[in-house]
Design an enzyme around this catalytic site. Structure first.
Site, PDB file in Angstrom:
ATOM      1  N   GLY A  57       0.459  -0.774   0.001  1.00 56.49           N
ATOM      2  CA  GLY A  57       0.034   0.166  -0.298  1.00 56.49           C
ATOM      3  C   GLY A  57       0.763   1.037   0.130  1.00 56.49           C
ATOM      4  CB  SER A  77      -5.124   0.718  14.507  1.00 55.77           C
ATOM      5  OG  SER A  77      -5.941   1.684  14.964  1.00 55.77           O
ATOM      6  CE1 TYR A  81      -8.112  -0.222   9.827  1.00 56.22           C
ATOM      7  CE2 TYR A  81      -8.473   1.092  12.375  1.00 56.22           C
ATOM      8  CZ  TYR A  81      -7.693   0.625  11.174  1.00 56.22           C
ATOM      9  OH  TYR A  81      -6.656   1.683  10.910  1.00 56.22           O
ATOM     10  CB  ILE A 111      -2.538   9.615  10.666  1.00 58.32           C
ATOM     11  CG1 ILE A 111      -1.586   8.551  11.628  1.00 58.32           C
ATOM     12  CG2 ILE A 111      -1.528   9.917   9.677  1.00 58.32           C
ATOM     13  CD1 ILE A 111      -0.926   9.511  12.771  1.00 58.32           C
TER      14      ILE A 111
END
Ligand code: NDP
Length: 248
Positions: free
Chosen positions: A11, A142, A155, A188
């Site tokens: 990514g 995260s 997530y 972010i």
């Protein structure tokens, strides 16, 4: 500091991944961008890194949720660059919804990209890293995986899974001089957080002790440390880059 080393960044075409590519290239690393598609964006990034830092850069079409594509990519990177020492498992997606209304396909897509994708790339690099008795694996987790943010069952679970995977990888490969660490960013400013409503963004910003959103560069700076020999005695850890968001 990273001259002669090759990093594969999943990514890597935009957001945090692109910032990591820029930072590692600025330290002399050659860069393999693993992206879902090779397009104008990846071509522009290749040109920028080559011109600015004089390193070798190539993009590989790779959907990290597909184990075979990960294997082919790593094989090709080794053939093209002659070495591979740094793996940054950065590719990630969100498909937010409350558990009550979360579609099974959205649960699966997030787990398959964020968690299985990290596993797939780690597995693809496992043997080469083991053989060369050196390697740096950096996984993007995260703070959501630690806090359990509402609306992010898929997530948060994927990112908590990434932490477990990081620890397992660190233990399995420690005797081979390979380190594996996770970065847990907070809020972010990237396309990912652009998708969050203005109201929710304002709430996030209020709860960040340092009083601002993070930048992709804030994350890339830590990734550079974890990719460098300066972190050779650091493994199996999760380090937050969150402006204090998750201080407990
Ligand atoms: P972006 O949405 O800006 O970029 C995500 C990148 O991942 C894109 O390049 C995207 O490629 C790529 N990608 C998505 N799915 C796949 C796939 N199946 N195979 C290969 N590449 C894929 O996200 P960020 O830069 O914000 O996030 C980067 C990482 O940091 C993610 O893992 C994210 O979960 C994590 N993170 C981000 C936070 C934030 O606040 N931004 C907070 C905490 C963690 P494409 O261009 O093809 O879509």
């Amino acid at each position: 500091m990273l001259n002669g080393k090759t990093a594969v960044v999943t990514g890597g075409a935009r957001g945090i991944g692109a910032a990591v590519c820029r930072k590692l290239a600025s330290l002399g690393a050659d860069i393999a961008i693993a992206a879902r598609k090779c397009d104008e964006r990846t071509a522009a990034l290749e040109q920028e890194l080559t011109e600015q830092y004089g390193v070798r850069v190539k993009t590989y079409p790779c959907d990290v949720s597909d184990a075979e594509q990960c294997k082919v990519t790593v094989k090709q990177v080794l053939a093209d660059f002659g070495n591979l020492t740094i793996l940054v498992n950065n590719a990630g997606i969100t498909r937010d919804a409350l558990i009550l209304g979360m579609k099974e396909s959205d649960f699966d897509a997030v787990i398959n990209t964020n968690l299985k994708g990290t596993f797939n790339m780690t597995q693809a690099c496992y043997r080469p890293f083991m053989k060369q008795k050196y390697g740096k694996i950096i996984n993007l987790s995260s703070v959501s995986g630690q806090l359990g943010t509402a609306g992010q069952a898929n997530y948060a679970a994927s990112k908590a899974g990434v932490v477990a995977l990081t620890k397992v990888t660190a233990r399995e490969l420690a005797s081979r001089g390979v380190t594996c660490n996770a970065i847990a960013p907070g809020f972010i400013a990237t396309d990912m957080t652009d998708a969050i409503s203005e109201e929710a963004t304002a709430d996030y910003l209020k709860s960040i002790p340092l009083g601002r959103a993070g930048t992709p560069e804030d994350v890339a700076n830590l990734a550079a440390f974890l990719a460098s020999p300066e972190s050779d005695y650091v493994t199996g850890t999760v380090i937050r880059v969150d402006g204090g968001l998750a201080i407990s």
